[in-house]
Design an enzyme around this catalytic site. Structure first.
Site, PDB file in Angstrom:
ATOM      1  N   GLY A  93       0.827  -1.204   0.000  1.00 31.63           N
ATOM      2  CA  GLY A  93       0.000   0.000   0.000  1.00 31.63           C
ATOM      3  C   GLY A  93       0.856   1.247   0.000  1.00 31.63           C
TER       4      GLY A  93
ATOM      5  CB  CYS B 298       5.226   1.915   7.040  1.00 28.58           C
ATOM      6  SG  CYS B 298       4.750   3.457   6.246  1.00 28.58           S
TER       7      CYS B 298
ATOM      8  CG  HIS C 269      -0.401   1.036   7.348  1.00 31.63           C
ATOM      9  ND1 HIS C 269       0.603   0.612   8.182  1.00 31.63           N
ATOM     10  CD2 HIS C 269       0.180   1.917   6.479  1.00 31.63           C
ATOM     11  CE1 HIS C 269       1.734   1.221   7.839  1.00 31.63           C
ATOM     12  NE2 HIS C 269       1.501   2.011   6.803  1.00 31.63           N
ATOM     13  CD  GLU C 270      -1.125   2.382   2.888  1.00 30.54           C
ATOM     14  OE1 GLU C 270      -0.746   3.565   2.820  1.00 30.54           O
ATOM     15  OE2 GLU C 270      -0.344   1.436   3.069  1.00 30.54           O
TER      16      GLU C 270
HETATM   17 NI    NI Z   1       2.647   3.244   5.602  1.00 35.99          NI
END
Ligand code: NI
Length: 177
Positions: free
Chosen positions: A46, A93, A137-138
């Site tokens: 992502g 991430c 998360h995004e």
């Molecule tokens: Ni991230």
């Protein structure tokens, strides 16, 4: 299309709240294509627009595995309209190269968003799937929230960050829920 530089932890655009997209114009479509190309080139699952320095409410996700066809998902002006359950697993991430930390997320989410053609859609992600986790998360990125803000073990995460010469956790940003 172009591969963009991914903003790293410590840089300002990751902490700024992002603005709504007014219209899915050609410019926005080009931005989304750059985001997808950047995500694929970094082998990510992502990527949110603030991660390439653009504070607009857009993220892209692809949770397909290596031997499956690509399945790019585009979320413009997303809203999480339902969530439930709780599951704690390891997360990373692209803005924190090689840093992993346990994070608690909802098991189930329902998200409403606009696609690349300007059409509204609703999507569900269940059972603590990678997709359910990636959406949360995004989405956080659009609020200036980072996964380390939600880490389950602050000490272990501090050690991970130090190992990779990244800035410390900001204690005042920690989210406990
Ligand atoms: Ni991230």
């Amino acid at each position: 299309m172009a591969i963009k530089r991914i903003v790293k932890y410590g840089e300002q655009s990751l902490r700024e709240p992002s603005k709504e997209v007014f219209k899915v114009s050609k410019k926005i479509q080009d931005l989304v294509h750059d985001m997808l190309e950047t995500m694929y080139s970094a082998n990510g699952v992502g990527l949110a627009a603030p991660q390439i320095g653009v504070n607009l409410r857009i993220f892209v996700i692809d949770v397909s595995s290596e031997n499956e066809p690509l399945n790019p998902l585009v979320f413009i002006n997303p809203k999480i309209i339902k969530k439930s359950g709780s599951i704690c697993t390891q997360e990373g991430c692209l803005s924190f190269p090689e840093v992993y930390s346990d994070v608690k997320r909802a098991e189930y989410v329902m998200v409403k968003a606009t696609d690349l053609k300007g059409r509204s859609f609703v999507m569900e992600a269940k059972d603590g799937s990678l997709l359910a986790r990636a959406i949360q998360h995004e989405y956080d990125h659009l609020e200036g929230i980072l996964f380390v803000d939600r880490c389950a073990d602050v000490e272990a995460t501090e050690q991970e960050l130090a190992k990779h010469s990244l800035p410390k956790i900001q204690q005042d940003r920690l989210i406990k829920d």
